[in-house]
Design an enzyme around this catalytic site. Sequence first.
Site, PDB file in Angstrom:
ATOM      1  CG  PHE A 112      -7.424   6.223  -1.809  1.00 14.98           C
ATOM      2  CD1 PHE A 112      -6.402   5.767  -3.216  1.00 14.98           C
ATOM      3  CD2 PHE A 112      -7.218   5.807  -0.761  1.00 14.98           C
ATOM      4  CE1 PHE A 112      -5.693   4.739  -3.005  1.00 14.98           C
ATOM      5  CE2 PHE A 112      -6.362   4.469  -0.669  1.00 14.98           C
ATOM      6  CZ  PHE A 112      -5.407   4.199  -1.685  1.00 14.98           C
ATOM      7  CB  VAL A 113     -12.608   3.377  -1.590  1.00 14.95           C
ATOM      8  CG1 VAL A 113     -13.727   4.576  -2.055  1.00 14.95           C
ATOM      9  CG2 VAL A 113     -12.245   2.761  -3.017  1.00 14.95           C
ATOM     10  NE  ARG A 163      -3.909  -5.666   1.827  1.00 16.11           N
ATOM     11  CZ  ARG A 163      -3.763  -5.297   0.575  1.00 16.11           C
ATOM     12  NH1 ARG A 163      -4.794  -5.264  -0.230  1.00 16.11           N
ATOM     13  NH2 ARG A 163      -2.496  -4.931   0.168  1.00 16.11           N
ATOM     14  CD  GLU A 178      -7.437  -5.624  -9.369  1.00 15.49           C
ATOM     15  OE1 GLU A 178      -7.541  -6.116  -8.276  1.00 15.49           O
ATOM     16  OE2 GLU A 178      -6.342  -5.032  -9.592  1.00 15.49           O
ATOM     17  CE  LYS A 186     -10.197   4.965  -7.581  1.00 18.88           C
ATOM     18  NZ  LYS A 186      -9.492   5.318  -6.611  1.00 18.88           N
ATOM     19  CE  LYS A 242       0.304  -8.580   0.594  1.00 18.56           C
ATOM     20  NZ  LYS A 242       0.881  -7.780   1.471  1.00 18.56           N
ATOM     21  CG  ASP A 302      -7.069   4.282 -10.135  1.00 15.88           C
ATOM     22  OD1 ASP A 302      -8.036   4.926  -9.717  1.00 15.88           O
ATOM     23  OD2 ASP A 302      -5.766   4.577 -10.036  1.00 15.88           O
TER      24      ASP A 302
HETATM   25  P1  IMP Z   1      -4.962   0.517 -12.022  1.00 16.71           P
HETATM   26  O1  IMP Z   1      -3.997  -0.420 -12.537  1.00 16.71           O
HETATM   27  O2  IMP Z   1      -4.745   1.891 -12.052  1.00 16.71           O
HETATM   28  O3  IMP Z   1      -6.436   0.481 -12.719  1.00 16.71           O
HETATM   29  O4  IMP Z   1      -4.997   0.089 -10.406  1.00 16.71           O
HETATM   30  C1  IMP Z   1      -5.768  -0.983  -9.892  1.00 16.71           C
HETATM   31  C2  IMP Z   1      -5.036  -1.102  -8.553  1.00 16.71           C
HETATM   32  O5  IMP Z   1      -4.702   0.137  -8.016  1.00 16.71           O
HETATM   33  C3  IMP Z   1      -6.058  -1.687  -7.673  1.00 16.71           C
HETATM   34  O6  IMP Z   1      -5.768  -3.169  -7.835  1.00 16.71           O
HETATM   35  C4  IMP Z   1      -5.633  -1.410  -6.281  1.00 16.71           C
HETATM   36  O7  IMP Z   1      -4.726  -2.014  -5.724  1.00 16.71           O
HETATM   37  C5  IMP Z   1      -5.152   0.119  -6.634  1.00 16.71           C
HETATM   38  N1  IMP Z   1      -6.213   1.115  -6.191  1.00 16.71           N
HETATM   39  C6  IMP Z   1      -6.742   1.884  -7.098  1.00 16.71           C
HETATM   40  N2  IMP Z   1      -7.387   2.617  -6.485  1.00 16.71           N
HETATM   41  C7  IMP Z   1      -7.538   2.477  -5.357  1.00 16.71           C
HETATM   42  C8  IMP Z   1      -8.415   3.008  -4.126  1.00 16.71           C
HETATM   43  O8  IMP Z   1      -9.236   3.821  -4.289  1.00 16.71           O
HETATM   44  N3  IMP Z   1      -8.227   2.263  -2.852  1.00 16.71           N
HETATM   45  C9  IMP Z   1      -7.084   1.251  -2.540  1.00 16.71           C
HETATM   46  N4  IMP Z   1      -6.517   0.882  -3.837  1.00 16.71           N
HETATM   47  C10 IMP Z   1      -6.703   1.529  -5.137  1.00 16.71           C
HETATM   48 MG    MG Z   2      -4.871  -4.271  -6.039  1.00 14.78          MG
END
Ligand code: IMP
Ligand code: MG
Length: 182
Positions: A154-155, A167, A101, A133, A44, A105
């Site tokens: 964490f944002v 959101r 996206e 990040k 979302k 992360d």
């Molecule tokens: P990745 O697969 O670890 O890169 O994660 C990406 C997903 O993690 C994003 O689409 C977010 O839903 C969630 N995410 C990662 N960091 C944050 C944050 O700081 N705040 C909120 N959601 C996050």
């Molecule tokens: Mg996400």
Amino acid sequence: MTQDIEKILLTEEQIDALCARIAKQIEQDYQSSPKKLILICILKGSLPFTAELMKRISLPIEIEFMKVSSYGASSVSSGVINLHLDLHRDDLSDANFIIVEDIVDSGRTLSYLVRYLTERGANSVRTCTLLDKPDRRTVNFTPDYCGQIIDDYFVVGFGLDYNEKYRNLPYVGILKSSVYGG
Ligand code: IMP
Ligand code: MG
């Protein structure tokens, strides 16, 4: 909600400016492509970003939605990608895709989606993220379009949530660690 925010990282004005910048880059990159351009909004979190971005791209585009999760009710990635809503198209070879996206992360979600769409025969696949990040990366992944690189906070806000909350904040802010017990 605002009392849970430590600091504002991106104001509405800064978000507008970065959406305009990325939209211009996308226009330049795709204006001479004969294939259609499809933006995939990853639900979302990237809903507001996709909406702000798409209205600034003055090329014919189509919109799709996919839903994946790598997080449970936690601020730490579980590492497992679940596909909750898939793309309902048979032939992907007639289109260039940009996956939109909210934040990168570990990099697992987007590298999984790029691989998935490529294996399904997409003509091309690129990625666009509001925030990145890079310090948190566990897989080798770099987004093609990025709004803002941030430190390891964490944002929340502008689509980003903690436990489905925040959101609807119009800006991106650092969540107080007391909220998630950090
Ligand atoms: P990745 O697969 O670890 O890169 O994660 C990406 C997903 O993690 C994003 O689409 C977010 O839903 C969630 N995410 C990662 N960091 C944050 C944050 O700081 N705040 C909120 N959601 C996050
Ligand atoms: Mg996400």
